[in-house]
Design a protein around this motif. Structure first.
Motif, short mmCIF file in Angstrom:
data_model
loop_
_atom_site.label_atom_id
_atom_site.label_comp_id
_atom_site.label_asym_id
_atom_site.label_seq_id
_atom_site.Cartn_x
_atom_site.Cartn_y
_atom_site.Cartn_z
N MET A 1 21.28 -115.61 21.12
CA MET A 1 21.33 -115.04 19.80
C MET A 1 20.40 -115.85 18.90
O MET A 1 20.47 -117.07 18.89
CB MET A 1 22.77 -115.08 19.28
N ASN A 2 19.57 -115.16 18.16
CA ASN A 2 18.70 -115.84 17.20
C ASN A 2 19.21 -115.59 15.78
O ASN A 2 20.23 -114.93 15.57
CB ASN A 2 17.24 -115.41 17.38
N LYS A 3 18.50 -116.11 14.80
CA LYS A 3 18.95 -116.02 13.41
C LYS A 3 19.06 -114.57 12.94
O LYS A 3 20.02 -114.20 12.27
CB LYS A 3 18.01 -116.82 12.50
N ASN A 4 18.09 -113.73 13.30
CA ASN A 4 18.15 -112.33 12.88
C ASN A 4 19.36 -111.62 13.46
O ASN A 4 20.00 -110.81 12.78
CB ASN A 4 16.86 -111.60 13.27
N ASP A 5 19.67 -111.90 14.73
CA ASP A 5 20.86 -111.31 15.35
C ASP A 5 22.13 -111.76 14.63
O ASP A 5 23.05 -110.98 14.41
CB ASP A 5 20.96 -111.70 16.83
N LEU A 6 22.17 -113.03 14.26
CA LEU A 6 23.32 -113.57 13.56
C LEU A 6 23.47 -112.95 12.18
O LEU A 6 24.58 -112.58 11.77
CB LEU A 6 23.20 -115.10 13.45
N VAL A 7 22.37 -112.77 11.47
CA VAL A 7 22.41 -112.12 10.15
C VAL A 7 22.94 -110.70 10.28
O VAL A 7 23.80 -110.27 9.50
CB VAL A 7 21.01 -112.13 9.48
N GLU A 8 22.48 -109.98 11.28
CA GLU A 8 22.93 -108.61 11.48
C GLU A 8 24.42 -108.56 11.82
O GLU A 8 25.15 -107.72 11.31
CB GLU A 8 22.11 -107.96 12.61
N THR A 9 24.87 -109.49 12.65
CA THR A 9 26.29 -109.54 13.01
C THR A 9 27.15 -109.85 11.80
O THR A 9 28.21 -109.24 11.59
CB THR A 9 26.52 -110.61 14.10
N ILE A 10 26.71 -110.80 10.97
CA ILE A 10 27.45 -111.15 9.75
C ILE A 10 27.51 -109.94 8.81
O ILE A 10 28.56 -109.62 8.26
CB ILE A 10 26.82 -112.36 9.05
N ALA A 11 26.36 -109.28 8.63
CA ALA A 11 26.30 -108.13 7.74
C ALA A 11 27.24 -107.03 8.20
O ALA A 11 27.96 -106.43 7.38
CB ALA A 11 24.87 -107.62 7.64
N ASN A 12 27.26 -106.76 9.49
CA ASN A 12 28.13 -105.70 10.02
C ASN A 12 29.61 -106.07 9.91
O ASN A 12 30.43 -105.24 9.53
CB ASN A 12 27.78 -105.39 11.47
N SER A 13 29.96 -107.30 10.26
CA SER A 13 31.38 -107.67 10.25
C SER A 13 31.92 -107.81 8.82
O SER A 13 33.09 -107.54 8.58
CB SER A 13 31.60 -108.96 11.03
N ALA A 14 31.09 -108.24 7.88
CA ALA A 14 31.53 -108.40 6.49
C ALA A 14 31.25 -107.16 5.65
O ALA A 14 31.62 -107.11 4.48
CB ALA A 14 30.86 -109.61 5.86
N GLN A 15 30.59 -106.17 6.23
CA GLN A 15 30.22 -104.94 5.55
C GLN A 15 29.44 -105.22 4.26
O GLN A 15 29.76 -104.74 3.18
CB GLN A 15 31.44 -104.08 5.27
N ILE A 16 28.40 -106.06 4.42
CA ILE A 16 27.51 -106.39 3.31
C ILE A 16 26.08 -106.12 3.77
O ILE A 16 25.83 -105.87 4.95
CB ILE A 16 27.65 -107.86 2.85
N SER A 17 25.14 -106.21 2.83
CA SER A 17 23.74 -105.97 3.19
C SER A 17 23.20 -107.14 4.01
O SER A 17 23.73 -108.25 3.96
CB SER A 17 22.90 -105.79 1.93
N LYS A 18 22.13 -106.86 4.74
CA LYS A 18 21.51 -107.92 5.53
C LYS A 18 20.94 -109.02 4.64
O LYS A 18 20.99 -110.19 4.99
CB LYS A 18 20.40 -107.35 6.42
N SER A 19 20.42 -108.64 3.48
CA SER A 19 19.85 -109.66 2.59
C SER A 19 20.95 -110.57 2.05
O SER A 19 20.75 -111.79 1.93
CB SER A 19 19.06 -109.02 1.45
N ALA A 20 22.12 -110.03 1.75
CA ALA A 20 23.23 -110.86 1.28
C ALA A 20 23.72 -111.76 2.41
O ALA A 20 24.02 -112.94 2.18
CB ALA A 20 24.38 -109.98 0.77
N ALA A 21 23.79 -111.22 3.61
CA ALA A 21 24.21 -112.02 4.76
C ALA A 21 23.21 -113.15 5.02
O ALA A 21 23.61 -114.28 5.32
CB ALA A 21 24.34 -111.14 6.00
#
Length: 90
Positions: A1-21
């Motif tokens: 997992m790289n940083k972009n994958d982690l950002v996407e996972t955070i955004a999906n699980s917290a239901q926030i935008s990718k930029s906020a994540a």
């Protein structure tokens, strides 16, 4: 997992935008880096802890020539997984 994958996972699980994540992740990483740089121990309960340790000087060997070389002492970051993480990966 790289940083972009982690950002996407955070955004999906917290239901926030990718930029906020990404802003949240960058804030976390900069806080961790600053604390570790200051020599503080960072503990994330359930995940693990990061600390700075001093490595003693030692002798090494040049693999190309076989010559022994001195390796100076230095400070390195050490990660120790928490109990919950250790159980999850077994």
């Amino acid at each position: 997992m790289n940083k972009n994958d982690l950002v996407e996972t955070i955004a999906n699980s917290a239901q926030i935008s990718k930029s906020a994540a990404e802003r949240g992740l960058n804030g976390l990483l900069s806080s961790l880096s600053a604390a570790i740089k200051d020599g503080k121990r960072v503990t994330l309960t359930g995940f693990g802890s990061f600390s700075v340790v001093d490595r003693a000087p030692r002798t090494g060997r040049n693999p190309k020539t076989g010559e022994t070389i001195p390796i100076p002492s230095r400070r390195v970051v050490k990660f120790r997984p928490g109990k919950e993480l250790s159980v999850k990966i077994q």
